[in-house]
Design a protein around this motif. Structure first.
Motif, PDB file in Angstrom:
ATOM      1  N   ILE A   1      40.164   1.976  16.383  1.00  0.00           N
ATOM      2  CA  ILE A   1      39.169   1.192  14.777  1.00  0.00           C
ATOM      3  C   ILE A   1      39.598   0.442  13.835  1.00  0.00           C
ATOM      4  N   GLU A   2      40.754   0.620  14.692  1.00  0.00           N
ATOM      5  CA  GLU A   2      41.857  -0.057  13.467  1.00  0.00           C
ATOM      6  C   GLU A   2      41.549  -1.200  14.061  1.00  0.00           C
ATOM      7  N   HIS A   3      42.084  -1.619  14.956  1.00  0.00           N
ATOM      8  CA  HIS A   3      41.570  -2.891  15.680  1.00  0.00           C
ATOM      9  C   HIS A   3      39.941  -3.877  15.214  1.00  0.00           C
ATOM     10  N   GLU A   4      39.291  -2.916  15.085  1.00  0.00           N
ATOM     11  CA  GLU A   4      37.416  -3.281  14.280  1.00  0.00           C
ATOM     12  C   GLU A   4      37.684  -3.714  12.268  1.00  0.00           C
ATOM     13  N   LEU A   5      38.201  -2.507  12.265  1.00  0.00           N
ATOM     14  CA  LEU A   5      38.229  -2.021  10.885  1.00  0.00           C
ATOM     15  C   LEU A   5      39.599  -3.238  10.356  1.00  0.00           C
ATOM     16  N   LEU A   6      40.356  -3.504  10.151  1.00  0.00           N
ATOM     17  CA  LEU A   6      41.485  -4.498   9.629  1.00  0.00           C
ATOM     18  C   LEU A   6      40.448  -6.280   9.635  1.00  0.00           C
ATOM     19  N   PRO A   7      40.441  -6.996  11.126  1.00  0.00           N
ATOM     20  CA  PRO A   7      40.064  -8.240  11.120  1.00  0.00           C
ATOM     21  C   PRO A   7      38.412  -8.032  10.624  1.00  0.00           C
ATOM     22  N   PHE A   8      38.092  -7.127   9.975  1.00  0.00           N
ATOM     23  CA  PHE A   8      36.493  -7.083   9.332  1.00  0.00           C
ATOM     24  C   PHE A   8      36.878  -7.283   7.851  1.00  0.00           C
ATOM     25  N   VAL A   9      38.300  -6.868   7.581  1.00  0.00           N
ATOM     26  CA  VAL A   9      38.019  -6.979   6.323  1.00  0.00           C
ATOM     27  C   VAL A   9      38.398  -7.775   5.259  1.00  0.00           C
ATOM     28  N   ILE A  10      39.467  -8.652   6.696  1.00  0.00           N
ATOM     29  CA  ILE A  10      40.547  -9.943   6.163  1.00  0.00           C
ATOM     30  C   ILE A  10      39.390 -10.736   6.446  1.00  0.00           C
ATOM     31  N   GLU A  11      37.707 -10.668   6.922  1.00  0.00           N
ATOM     32  CA  GLU A  11      36.711 -11.797   7.156  1.00  0.00           C
ATOM     33  C   GLU A  11      36.337 -11.558   5.683  1.00  0.00           C
ATOM     34  N   LYS A  12      35.997 -10.491   5.767  1.00  0.00           N
ATOM     35  CA  LYS A  12      35.086 -10.759   3.742  1.00  0.00           C
ATOM     36  C   LYS A  12      36.012 -10.569   3.185  1.00  0.00           C
ATOM     37  N   PHE A  13      37.565 -10.515   3.409  1.00  0.00           N
ATOM     38  CA  PHE A  13      38.190 -11.164   2.113  1.00  0.00           C
ATOM     39  C   PHE A  13      38.094 -12.903   1.925  1.00  0.00           C
ATOM     40  N   ALA A  14      38.143 -13.426   3.526  1.00  0.00           N
ATOM     41  CA  ALA A  14      38.316 -15.007   3.607  1.00  0.00           C
ATOM     42  C   ALA A  14      36.728 -15.671   3.055  1.00  0.00           C
ATOM     43  N   ARG A  15      36.156 -14.618   3.600  1.00  0.00           N
ATOM     44  CA  ARG A  15      34.631 -14.559   2.954  1.00  0.00           C
ATOM     45  C   ARG A  15      34.069 -14.967   1.100  1.00  0.00           C
ATOM     46  N   ASN A  16      34.914 -14.181   0.728  1.00  0.00           N
ATOM     47  CA  ASN A  16      34.566 -14.064  -0.615  1.00  0.00           C
ATOM     48  C   ASN A  16      33.570 -12.955  -1.057  1.00  0.00           C
ATOM     49  N   GLN A  17      33.905 -11.879  -0.150  1.00  0.00           N
ATOM     50  CA  GLN A  17      32.974 -11.570  -0.507  1.00  0.00           C
ATOM     51  C   GLN A  17      33.609  -9.508  -0.844  1.00  0.00           C
ATOM     52  N   ILE A  18      34.506  -9.694  -1.311  1.00  0.00           N
ATOM     53  CA  ILE A  18      35.443  -8.491  -1.876  1.00  0.00           C
ATOM     54  C   ILE A  18      35.063  -8.503  -3.433  1.00  0.00           C
ATOM     55  N   SER A  19      34.137  -7.290  -3.308  1.00  0.00           N
ATOM     56  CA  SER A  19      33.953  -7.706  -5.175  1.00  0.00           C
ATOM     57  C   SER A  19      34.840  -6.286  -5.833  1.00  0.00           C
ATOM     58  N   VAL A  20      35.679  -6.634  -6.855  1.00  0.00           N
ATOM     59  CA  VAL A  20      36.877  -5.550  -7.366  1.00  0.00           C
ATOM     60  C   VAL A  20      35.794  -4.633  -9.001  1.00  0.00           C
ATOM     61  N   LYS A  21      35.601  -3.897  -9.168  1.00  0.00           N
ATOM     62  CA  LYS A  21      34.637  -3.583 -10.219  1.00  0.00           C
ATOM     63  C   LYS A  21      36.289  -1.990 -10.840  1.00  0.00           C
ATOM     64  N   LYS A  22      36.843  -2.459 -11.399  1.00  0.00           N
ATOM     65  CA  LYS A  22      38.060  -1.330 -12.087  1.00  0.00           C
ATOM     66  C   LYS A  22      38.097  -0.372 -10.909  1.00  0.00           C
ATOM     67  N   ASN A  23      38.010   0.919 -10.669  1.00  0.00           N
ATOM     68  CA  ASN A  23      38.658   1.637  -9.633  1.00  0.00           C
ATOM     69  C   ASN A  23      37.684   1.608  -7.823  1.00  0.00           C
ATOM     70  N   ARG A  24      36.357   1.077  -7.668  1.00  0.00           N
ATOM     71  CA  ARG A  24      35.373   0.965  -7.498  1.00  0.00           C
ATOM     72  C   ARG A  24      35.428  -0.200  -7.173  1.00  0.00           C
ATOM     73  N   ILE A  25      34.966  -0.932  -4.941  1.00  0.00           N
ATOM     74  CA  ILE A  25      35.554  -1.706  -4.217  1.00  0.00           C
ATOM     75  C   ILE A  25      34.131  -2.016  -3.646  1.00  0.00           C
ATOM     76  N   MET A  26      33.359  -2.954  -4.224  1.00  0.00           N
ATOM     77  CA  MET A  26      32.171  -3.296  -3.318  1.00  0.00           C
ATOM     78  C   MET A  26      32.436  -4.637  -2.384  1.00  0.00           C
ATOM     79  N   LEU A  27      31.811  -4.015  -1.593  1.00  0.00           N
ATOM     80  CA  LEU A  27      32.008  -5.131  -0.130  1.00  0.00           C
ATOM     81  C   LEU A  27      30.284  -5.745  -0.357  1.00  0.00           C
ATOM     82  N   LEU A  28      30.213  -7.210  -0.650  1.00  0.00           N
ATOM     83  CA  LEU A  28      28.867  -7.798  -0.323  1.00  0.00           C
ATOM     84  C   LEU A  28      28.789  -8.510   0.766  1.00  0.00           C
ATOM     85  N   ARG A  29      27.442  -8.954   1.014  1.00  0.00           N
ATOM     86  CA  ARG A  29      26.510  -9.530   1.987  1.00  0.00           C
ATOM     87  C   ARG A  29      26.457 -11.094   2.149  1.00  0.00           C
TER      88      ARG A  29
END
Ligand code: GRF
Length: 202
Positions: free
Chosen positions: A174-202
């Motif tokens: 599952i690491e091999h699915e999760l890590l590319p998924f998060v990198i994709e979210k980052f590259a698409r600017n879909q990670i929103s950082v709010k204090k201690n909580r992070i939201m993944l945007l669609r």
């Protein structure tokens, strides 16, 4: 395209998952693979894929830790991925790459993280705890290492396992699915950082 530097120390299966992700090929370019161990299989894999490798260990192509932040900036690195890197990242890098360094941890943080919790130590601790689920966590790196803000987690059922190695095998998958998924979210600017909580945007 976002320039990515991947830090590795060992086997390199997560590096492989990144390089083999069809989605990521269009979004990121792995500009450097950095290791503290020039002999590690991950380094060999990078070389085979014609990716520049740099060593923060003691051998050739050495980069001093204090020069690392400047070096990464000179390569125009937008994201640093720690994929099984066992050394601490210098503070100057953490300061210069705020919310741009991610790490994959082979358990569901905040449990089973921190000092000494790497490799099989993690899976043995999970096994001995009697936990029925484990999983992987991708989080930002800050000074407190495994305590950085959690970006995403994926869990896996381990209720029927007979030994820790089985947990390791299931989690790695599952690491091999999760890590590319998060990198994709980052590259698409879909990670929103709010204090201690992070939201993944669609
Ligand atoms: C992975 O289990 C990762 O979660 C941990 O180190 C391991 C690296 O494996 N941080 P690999 O080198 O990517 O195969």
């Amino acid at each position: 395209m976002i320039g990515v530097a991947v830090f590795v120390s060992g086997r390199g299966s997560n590096l492989e998952a990144i390089l083999n992700s069809p989605k990521l090929k269009k979004l990121v370019i792995v500009k450097a693979v950095i290791s503290d161990n020039a002999e590690c299989p991950a380094f060999e894999y990078a070389k085979k894929n014609s990716i520049d490798t740099y060593n923060v260990g003691k051998q050739e192509n050495f980069i001093h830790y204090s020069d690392l932040a400047e070096f990464l900036k000179s390569l125009d690195i937008g994201l640093i991925v720690l994929a099984g890197f066992l050394k601490m990242i210098p503070e100057t890098v953490i300061k210069n790459f705020n919310n741009r360094i991610i790490n994959i941890h082979p358990a569901l943080l905040p449990s089973f993280g921190g000092k000494g919790m790497y490799g099989m130590n993690v899976h043995k601790a999970v096994y001995n705890s009697g936990a029925k689920v484990s999983g992987a966590t991708v989080h930002f790196i800050d000074e407190a290492y495994d305590e950085g803000k959690i970006i995403a987690q994926k869990k896996v059922d381990i209720s029927d396992v007979k030994f820790p190695e089985q947990i390791a095998e299931r989690v790695l998958k599952i690491e091999h699915e999760l890590l590319p998924f998060v990198i994709e979210k980052f590259a698409r600017n879909q990670i929103s950082v709010k204090k201690n909580r992070i939201m993944l945007l669609r």
